[in-house]
Design an enzyme around this catalytic site. Structure first.
Site, PDB file in Angstrom:
ATOM      1  N   CYS A 249       0.859  -1.187   0.000  1.00  0.00           N
ATOM      2  CA  CYS A 249       0.000   0.000   0.000  1.00  0.00           C
ATOM      3  C   CYS A 249       0.893   1.234   0.000  1.00  0.00           C
ATOM      4  CB  CYS A 249      -0.915  -0.001   1.219  1.00  0.00           C
ATOM      5  SG  CYS A 249      -2.018   1.431   1.315  1.00  0.00           S
TER       6      CYS A 249
ATOM      7  N   CYS B 297      -2.915   7.627  -4.586  1.00  0.00           N
ATOM      8  CA  CYS B 297      -2.722   6.170  -4.539  1.00  0.00           C
ATOM      9  C   CYS B 297      -1.330   5.780  -5.037  1.00  0.00           C
ATOM     10  CB  CYS B 297      -3.795   5.434  -5.336  1.00  0.00           C
ATOM     11  SG  CYS B 297      -3.719   3.632  -5.147  1.00  0.00           S
TER      12      CYS B 297
END
Length: 337
Positions: free
Chosen positions: A90, A253
């Site tokens: 992530c 992101c």
């Protein structure tokens, strides 16, 4: 009956939440972080749902748990948790985790300004800029990212037939670019993107196979990346990334930016050394860079790839001691469809 206590440091990366579990995480078995991830999902997933789901979390919540590294070339290991499960990697979570871990003294780097993270997806190299007690900026050098498939057709409610590329940047992403039945993310509401995305993901996973050439446990598409023209003068592109069941990433992101750069590099639109500034749905920026070209060699296929890096910032918002009480009927959390 028991009350389980978790000490957390809360923050956000460019607008998207990060909950770092600094105390209370379970001991995990396994010789790699991928094995430890499997053990966590098998026996301790209630911790993830309890901390990420309502009433202690929300649809956009994501977090991490720190562990000793399983490999000698790393300073610390990270297990990523979020509403949809335990991601192998992530990007925004990494930036937030590193920022808070350094500022709170939870990690002592072997070399000041640098960290090597042991993640389920592999080694992630970190460089960070510190001003006194504060970390101002984190750049992560990600795992190899690659374009996996081009022009996959899928039927989308309201829009009709779409063609998407699928790229890997730590997770598999379906990238939706402007075409006959889709114009720009700006032309649709976040609620529309949230309604369409899980249907697209389900249909793509049913119709096509997504398998990382080297990591057997990474075998499904998990994210949808809707593209658009940038609004910020520094940005090259804008995106809205759908993850979990109902979430649009507030940050640009990190793994999505990595996947997008891999897609563009595979099509000759980026080359090693090129910068790529990605804008989020709320206007925050990640500064990406193609560090070098590489390849991912599997048993069945060899894929051209890049080593991407992503830079961004995070801010701590507070401390949070969270109880998961067995007497609570919502101890393990809940979601509302």
């Amino acid at each position: 009956m028991a009350r389980h206590s978790f000490f957390c440091v809360d923050g956000h990366t460019c607008g998207n939440p990060v909950r770092l579990v600094a105390g209370g995480g379970p001991n995990l078995e396994g010789s790699t972080m991928m094995e430890k991830r499997a053990h966590f999902l098998r026996e301790y997933d209630w911790i993830r749902t309890g901390l990420m789901f309502e009433p202690r979390g929300h649809d956009m919540m994501s977090g991490s748990i720190l562990y000793p590294p399983t490999r000698p070339d790393c300073d610390v290991a990270v297990l990523f948790i979020e509403t949809s499960g335990c991601l192998p990697m992530c990007g925004h979570g990494t930036i937030g985790t590193v920022t808070m871990a350094i500022e709170q003294g939870l990690v002592t780097p072997k070399t000041p300004g640098k960290l090597n993270l042991d993640t389920p997806a592999g080694l992630v190299a970190i460089e960070y800029e510190q001003n006194g007690q504060y970390v101002e900026r984190v750049r992560l050098t990600n795992v190899p990212a690659f374009l996996y498939a081009e022009g996959l057709e899928v039927e989308c409610p309201d829009l009709g037939n779409l063609k998407v590329d699928v790229a890997y940047g730590g997770n598999f992403y379906a990238i939706v670019e402007p075409q006959e039945n889709y114009t720009d993310m700006e032309d649709y509401s976040a609620l529309q993107l949230i309604a369409w995305s899980p249907i697209l993901r389900e249909r793509l996973n049913e119709k096509y196979k997504f398998q990382h050439p080297l990591l057997p446990d990474i075998n499904r598409l998990s994210h949808i990346l809707w593209t658009g023209k940038p609004k910020h003068p520094e940005a090259h592109a804008r995106n809205a990334v759908f993850y979990g069941d109902k979430a649009i990433d507030r940050s640009p992101c990190g793994t999505g930016t990595s996947a997008r750069m891999a897609q563009l590099a595979a099509k000759g639109k980026l080359k090693p050394g090129d910068e790529f500034v990605h804008e989020s749905i709320i206007g925050s920026l990640f500064h990406g860079r193609v560090e070098r070209a590489t390849e991912v060699v599997g048993q069945d296929r060899t894929l051209p790839a890049i080593i991407p890096s992503i830079a961004g910032w995070a801010r701590m918002t507070g401390y949070n001691t969270i109880f998961i009480d067995d007497r609570d009927p919502f101890a393990h959390g809940f979601t509302v469809a």
